[in-house]
Each structure stands twice: as structure tokens, then as C-alpha cells.
Design an enzyme around this catalytic site. Structure first.
Site, short mmCIF file in Angstrom:
data_model
loop_
_atom_site.label_atom_id
_atom_site.label_comp_id
_atom_site.label_asym_id
_atom_site.label_seq_id
_atom_site.Cartn_x
_atom_site.Cartn_y
_atom_site.Cartn_z
N TRP A 251 -34.09 -39.67 -4.45
CA TRP A 251 -33.02 -40.62 -4.81
C TRP A 251 -31.66 -39.95 -4.82
O TRP A 251 -30.65 -40.55 -4.45
CB TRP A 251 -33.33 -41.21 -6.19
CG TRP A 251 -32.26 -42.12 -6.72
CD1 TRP A 251 -32.16 -43.47 -6.51
CD2 TRP A 251 -31.13 -41.77 -7.54
NE1 TRP A 251 -31.04 -43.98 -7.16
CE2 TRP A 251 -30.40 -42.95 -7.78
CE3 TRP A 251 -30.67 -40.57 -8.09
CZ2 TRP A 251 -29.24 -42.97 -8.56
CZ3 TRP A 251 -29.52 -40.58 -8.86
CH2 TRP A 251 -28.82 -41.75 -9.09
N HIS A 252 -31.62 -38.68 -5.20
CA HIS A 252 -30.35 -37.98 -5.29
C HIS A 252 -29.73 -37.69 -3.93
O HIS A 252 -28.51 -37.61 -3.82
CB HIS A 252 -30.51 -36.67 -6.08
CG HIS A 252 -30.54 -36.85 -7.56
ND1 HIS A 252 -31.69 -37.21 -8.23
CD2 HIS A 252 -29.56 -36.74 -8.49
CE1 HIS A 252 -31.41 -37.29 -9.53
NE2 HIS A 252 -30.15 -37.02 -9.71
N GLY A 253 -30.53 -37.51 -2.93
CA GLY A 253 -29.95 -37.19 -1.64
C GLY A 253 -30.98 -37.15 -0.53
O GLY A 253 -32.16 -36.86 -0.78
#
Length: 470
Positions: A325-327
């Protein structure tokens, strides 16, 4: 538009003036919605269409789910919401990542794979508002909440500008009821809101960008094979401080701006570097994301209700998806996977080591807190590194295989982070508001004035918030 710009200061002054003007509540909400769209459109007006799409689809899906009594239709409506929102997120954020991964895998198998590279601009904040709208439809489907009564209130919930770009990830049940009744900030709320805004800007502009970012950038820009051990540790510790001051600074700004308008957003950080254990860390770090992953991913997977092995699998999957989700990079997946491994290891240790009063001893608690912080710093290397080669070289240097004597001046960046860890350890069982209330007013005034003055001293530093890229 960023909180740490003069443009936002002018924008916010206009918003405050209109919001506190003697206008009907509906008119002021419409104005606030318009300001929120303008705030988002300052980056790229075209992406406002995506906001509209998510808002409209989930509004009608939730209302249709509430009206129908047919389970099959309710599931179809929920599926439509999931496909639409996750489809947009997947296309804009992960299409290029998927293409690159397929090319690498096929290349390793000796298969030639050459297509035009996908060049897609990532809409700012899409990860945050996607999770917000999904939580709304899922909660309605599960009967946890009812649809918003007003489309205006729901649209404002999705696009409310303080939290729109980088959170907190607010649930509809936390914010929609606040839009249903007329609100203006009291004098006390306005004063505290401006103080929290100033604290957030100080964290971002002075500490994250002015003090820590230069050291982090130098360490991670150096040739990986030539990083000294002291430099590697300085860079990892400095980044731990940078990302906290940057992201907690944004959350403080969002909370302060909201309070100036009379609205309350939930806390997103609670002394995370005072955590004792990784599970405690995730109860304190980015709490709105942690609770979202728990409620909408970990628990639906089975949580800890299906035995130890399944619990460990669920933890690993949740943290791997949280990392992704972060990257759109495997280094973020590795960061999430490492935290998943930490959580599993912690559960195994707790199951193997019997409870004893010795674990409550202050010295033991301090040692466990230090171990927790070191483990978190190790994981941050994958979060910050641009490649696995760089991450492994930095970690090798941290393990004592660095080269050279290092740069003594870079260790100065460790001092504010050490102070941060000490403060978080002291604030484990309290809040910023409680600390401020106990502080004599001359000290409060002097500290706040110093923070504001320092903002002007560091005003030449112009960096986007780190979480804008997620």
C-alpha cells in the site's frame, strides 16, 4: 497545495473567513466542499474527476445496499464498489510496477518481454481516500453503520481538505456526524488548533526537512559499497526521525486545521518510538492505517481465531499488503514483510517465555524499548532505499562491514532523534494535550514562539511531505 507554503496560509485565511461568516450552515458546507476541491485541484485539476467517481459510486452503492433486502444484490453492490475503487488504485499505482515485475520474471526464465513502458502519473492521495470510501461501503454492507443522510455531508467527508492527501484515514462514523450539525470553532479550539498547526509545521519544516533530511539524503546518495558503519547508522536513525517528524507533522497540521474549523480528527500517532514491542509500535504508529488493516483485512482473514499457524499467515499477509500500500516497489513489500516477521517472532517469544514480574522492571522495559527502536530502524532502511542493492549495502555497513571513518558531523542528526525517543518513552501513557496543560503558560508561550520564529529561519527549505507519494 502544501501546508508548509505561503499559498496555503493565504488559502486558509480565506477558508476561515468564509467558514466563520454569518451564513447558513448548508451554504458554509458547500463553500467548504468547494475549497476542498480547489485544494486538491492545485496539484492537477484532472484528478478531481477520480474523486467525483469514488464519491458518486460509493454513495449510490451504499444507499442501494441499505434499501435492498436481497443478499445477492448486496454482495454485487459491494463487489462493484471494491472493483471500481481497487481498480482505479491498481491502475494508477501498480500498473507500471506489475509490468516491470513481469518483465523481470520472464527475463529470468529466458523469455523476451518488451512492451512500451507504462508512464502513469499517480494521483496524489489516492491510497488514502480509496481506503476511506471502501471503509464506508464495507461498514454499510456489514451493518456497522447506516448511509449518510446527505450527499453533501458524504462528499465533504471524502474530500475534506485537511486529511484528503495524507490522512488520517477517517471513518465515516467519525466525521459525517460532525457535518450534520452546525459547527464553528470556539476561541479555545481556534487557539489550540493554530498551536497544533504550528507544531506540525515545526516538525516538518525545521526538524524533518531542515535538520534530518540533508543527512539522510547524503547517506542514501552515497555509493552503497563505500558507506561507513557510523554513517549507515546515522542515516538509518536520522530517517527514523525524518519520517516521523514529516508524517506526524502532516497529521498535526491536518488535526490543527480541522480544529480551527470546529472539527475533530482522530490522533494518528501516539509516542511510537516509546513502544515496547513491535505490536505496541503498530498500536502507536499511523494508527488510522493500522486499525484499517486490522478491521478490513486481518480480521476478515480470520485474525487469531483459527490457530497459531493461520494467525501467523494472516499477520504476514496483512503486513505485506500494508507494505505494498505504501508504494509500488518490492522494497516496500520487504519492509512490510519484515514487520510481519517481527510480529510473528514476538508472538512466538511471548508464547515460549513465561510471564514474570521481571518483565515489568524499568531496566528491562528500557532494554526492550531500545531493541524495538533498533528493529524499526533496520526496517526503515528498506522503506528509504531505492533498491535492494542499496538496502543490503546499508544494512551490511550497519552490521560492521562499512568502509572508512565516516563523517563525524552526520552524527549530530542522531541527537534530535535520541531526544525524540526519550520524549516518546516519557509520553507513553500520556498525550500532548495533557503535557501542555501541565506546562506553565510562560514556558508554553516561549516554546511556541520559538517554533514559529524557526519556521521563518528555515523557510527556504521546500520539500513535499513524504507520504504524498503514497
Amino acid at each position: 497545495m502544501q501546508f508548509n507554503t505561503y499559498l496555503f496560509a493565504c488559502f486558509f485565511a480565506v477558508v476561515l473567513a468564509v467558514h466563520h461568516a454569518p451564513l447558513p450552515w448548508t451554504a458554509r458546507k458547500i463553500a467548504l466542499l468547494g475549497f476542498s476541491y480547489a485544494f486538491y485541484a492545485a496539484w492537477d485539476p484532472a484528478f478531481v474527476v477520480l474523486l467525483w467517481g469514488s464519491t458518486v459510486v460509493d454513495w449510490f452503492a451504499a444507499r442501494a445496499m441499505m434499501r435492498t433486502g436481497r443478499p445477492g444484490l448486496r454482495r454485487a453492490l459491494l463487489a462493484a464498489s471494491l472493483v471500481f475503487n481497487l481498480g482505479l488504485l491498481g491502475y494508477f499505482k501498480y500498473a507500471g510496477f506489475l509490468q516491470r515485475t513481469i518483465a523481470v520474471v520472464l527475463g529470468a526464465l529466458g523469455v523476451s518481454f518488451t512492451v512500451a513502458p507504462v508512464d502513469i502519473v499517480l494521483p496524489i492521495g489516492i491510497s488514502f481516500y480509496t481506503f476511506m470510501t471502501l471503509s464506508y461501503t464495507i461498514d454499510v454492507y456489514l451493518g456497522r453503520s447506516r448511509p449518510a443522510r446527505s450527499f453533501l455531508d458524504y462528499a465533504l467527508y471524502v474530500t475534506f481538505f485537511p486529511h484528503l492527501v495524507s490522512g488520517p484515514i477517517v471513518r465515516a462514523t467519525e466525521l459525517v456526524p460532525q457535518f450534520e450539525t452546525e459547527r464553528r470553532a470556539t476561541g479555545a479550539q481556534l487557539g489550540w488548533g493554530l498551536a497544533v498547526l504550528a507544531i506540525g509545521l515545526f516538525q516538518k519544516v525545521v526538524l524533518a526537512d531542515g535538520v534530518l533530511a540533508p543527512v539522510v539524503d547524503r547517506v542514501f546518495a552515497a555509493r552503497p559499497a563505500h558507506v561507513a558503519t557510523s554513517d549507515a547508522w546515522a542515516g538509518a536513525v536520522a530517517f527514523a526521525g525524518q519520517i516521523f517528524f514529516d508524517f506526524a507533522g502532516y497529521s498535526s497540521c491536518a488535526i490543527g486545521v480541522s480544529l480551527c474549523l470546529g472539527f475533530a480528527l482522530p490522533d494518528n500517532f501516539r509516542a511510537p518510538y516509546g513502544a515496547i514491542g513491535i505490536s505496541d509500535f503498530w498500536r502507536r504508529w499511523h494508527m488510522s492505517l493500522s486499525s484499517w488493516l486490522r478491521d478490513y483485512l486481518y480480521i476478515p482473514l480470520g485474525g487469531n481465531r483459527r490457530g497459531a499457524l493461520r494467525t501467523h499467515v494472516n499477520l504476514a499477509l496483512t503486513m505485506l499488503i500494508g507494505g505494498l500500500w505504501h508504494g509500488a516497489s518490492w522494497t516496500f513489500v520487504a519492509w512490510g514483510g519484515l514487520h510481519g516477521g517481527y510480529l510473528i517472532g514476538e508472538r512466538l517469544v511471548r508464547a515460549a517465555v513465561p510471564a514474570s514480574p521481571v518483565w515489568s522492571a524499568r531496566a528491562v522495559q528500557l532494554a526492550l524499548g531500545l531493541v524495538t527502536f533498533v528493529l524499526v530502524c533496520v526496517a526503515w532502511v528498506f522503506f528509504r532505499a531505492v533498491s535492494f542493492d542499496q538496502a543490503f549495502c546499508i544494512l551490511a555497513a550497519m552490521a560492521g562491514r562499512g568502509r572508512g571513518a565516516g563523517h563525524p558531523g552526520w552524527w549530530l542528526a542522531v541527537l534530535p532523534v535520541a531526544a525524540l525517543v526519550a520524549v516518546h518513552g516519557w509520553m507513553r501513557a500520556t498525550t500532548l494535550e495533557a503535557v501542555v496543560e501541565r506546562c506553565p503558560w510562560p514556558v508554553r508561550s516561549a516554546l511556541l514562539a520559538g517554533a514559529v520564529v524557526s519556521l521563518f529561519l528555515f523557510s527556504g527549505v521546500d520539500r513535499a511531505f513524504i507520504y504524498f507519494q503514497f
